[in-house]
Design an enzyme around this catalytic site. Structure first.
Site: not given
Ligand code: EPZ
Length: 426
Positions: A116, A121, A22-23, A305
């Site tokens: 989610c 986020r 998916k990701n 995850d």
């Molecule tokens: C991706 O989400 C995945 N989703 C998530 O999987 C996964 O948990 C996550 O990466 C971490 O591995 C997809 O790929 C579609 P991040 P993403 O940006 O991109 C903070 C699942 O269950 N942040 O790495 O949203 C954020 O709040 C899902 O399949 C900011 O502060 O994750 C978080 O605390 C859930 N500002 C942290 O970084 C931003 O602009 C990690 O988020 C972006 C992120």
């Protein structure tokens, strides 16, 4: 209203072929916009999140269709740059269409992404990357507008190796003239899959997986025919299912290298795992043992995850485990459901304290995608019958979880009913 009915307490035995990721499929579907024409994506899982991405492509004027695990996207008819709230709100990855639209046509107007509820986020790092590459980004309350008369390659350094912000910067940089360097980039396997996809379109991208990514942008790209990588989190789900119930399971079509942190923790808990490049066999004699302290983090640390999945398997074992969640603020929402099954689990701040003991079936409800999978895993190890509601969360990331678990020998059925199940949000 649908729910899973699970008869637990029986060892599993069987073989499951792991779905496409998916990701990875989601950023690749956004990236199809970078080239004019028909792109073919193979091993593209049939999920509600993927359906949402196809709806976004259709809303932008593209033609998209599916035959089994193959999706065809024709972007030659792209005609719009507006993605309405309703579509954006269906998932978090919708934000990736902003970077792709900016690169392709220099403009995007959208609502805010959903997904989610794992914490705040924000998307500040995504928007920061667009601004650095020369886009004008306006937050108009419910509407987000991004425009650029000409993107330029630049050096950008992410304060946190966000997966989504790295992917959006890569997509946007493909449309920026000159060289972009992304420092402190995410290193997840899905980032490497995106690089390989972009390269197959003719893009010049280097360094994915290393934390420093270089993109020479502004080149015309062409459509491609690409196979999506296996889903390492779906694979972790099946491994934890066998770990929870005991028995033996074979996973095919998997990439073992992408599961190193998960496999190491399962072996510490007492699982015997034989590994080949694209095949895994796990053998488990219950009870599992506690693994001490586990801390999640960006790759190559233990994936956030998979944290709920492993916790659910360990809950029915013996011994203690401390889980420290460093990526998301609200990733223990499954705890109430595990406690309803008799788990000894206490959450304080970013840490969960787990002491393994036998579980019993209960009626619970998923509050998010991986939390729902975790409750299903725990139910397989619990004595008696469980009912798991909130399947709309689970269907976002699994192509019929009950079918894949049945292939592993689980007693699980999807039931349609008029009455709901109890909420299990902590
Ligand atoms: C991706 O989400 C995945 N989703 C998530 O999987 C996964 O948990 C996550 O990466 C971490 O591995 C997809 O790929 C579609 P991040 P993403 O940006 O991109 C903070 C699942 O269950 N942040 O790495 O949203 C954020 O709040 C899902 O399949 C900011 O502060 O994750 C978080 O605390 C859930 N500002 C942290 O970084 C931003 O602009 C990690 O988020 C972006 C992120």
């Amino acid at each position: 209203m649908e729910y899973f009915r699970v008869e637990g307490g029986r060892p599993l035995e069987g073989t499951v072929r792991v779905q496409g990721a998916k990701n990875s499929a989601l950023p690749l579907l956004a990236a199809t916009l970078l080239a004019r024409g028909e792109t073919v994506l193979r091993n593209c899982p049939e999920l509600t999140d993927v359906a949402a991405a196809l709806d976004i492509l259709a809303c932008l004027g593209c033609r998209a269709g599916r035959e089994g695990d193959t999706v065809r996207v024709d972007t030659s008819t792209l005609s719009g740059c507006v993605i309405p709230d309703g579509l954006m709100g269906r998932m978090r990855a919708s934000v990736l269409f902003l970077g792709a639209l900016l690169a392709r046509i220099g403009e995007a107007h959208t609502g805010w992404p959903g997904g989610c509820a794992l914490g705040a986020r924000p998307i500040d790092l995504h928007l920061g990357a667009f601004r650095t590459l020369g886009a004008l980004v306006l937050d108009r309350g419910s509407l987000l507008s991004c425009e650029s008369a000409g993107l330029r390659g630049r050096m950008l350094c992410l304060p946190f190796p966000s997966v989504g912000a790295t992917e959006n910067a890569m997509l946007c940089a493909c449309g920026a003239r000159g060289v972009t360097v992304i420092r402190n980039a995410a290193r997840e396997p899905e980032i490497v899959d995106l690089q390989n996809f972009l390269r197959s379109m003719g893009a010049e991208v280097h360094g994915a997986g290393s934390g420093r990514i270089l993109i020479r942008g502004g080149k015309p790209l062409h459509p491609t025919d690409y196979t999506v990588m296996p889903d390492r989190i779906a694979a972790a789900t099946f491994l934890c299912a066998v770990a929870s119930a005991g028995g033996e399971g074979e996973l095919t079509g998997v990439c073992s290298r992408d599961l190193i942190p998960v496999l190491a923790s399962l072996e510490t808990a007492g699982c015997a795992i034989s590994k080949e490049a694209d095949r895994l066999v796990i053998r488990v004699k219950r009870p599992l043992r506690g693994i001490g302290r586990l801390t999640t983090g960006p790759w190559p640390a233990f994936p956030t995850d998979a944290q709920p999945l492993l916790a659910a398997a360990l809950a029915g074992g013996e011994g203690t485990t401390e889980i420290v969640e460093t990526v998301f603020e609200r990733r223990f929402r499954y705890a109430g459901g595990l406690r309803a099954m008799g788990a000894d689990l206490r959450v304080a701040g970013d840490t969960a304290y787990l002491s393994g003991r036998p579980l019993r079936g209960a009626e619970v409800k998923a509050a998010d995608l991986r939390g729902g999978a975790a409750l299903t895993i725990a139910a397989l190890g619990a004595e008696g019958e469980s009912r798991i509601g909130g399947l709309d969360h689970i269907d976002r990331g699994y192509r019929g979880l009950e079918k894949d678990l049945s292939a592993l020998g689980a007693s699980i059925r999807r039931i349609r009913s008029t009455s709901g199940t109890k909420s299990s949000d902590t």
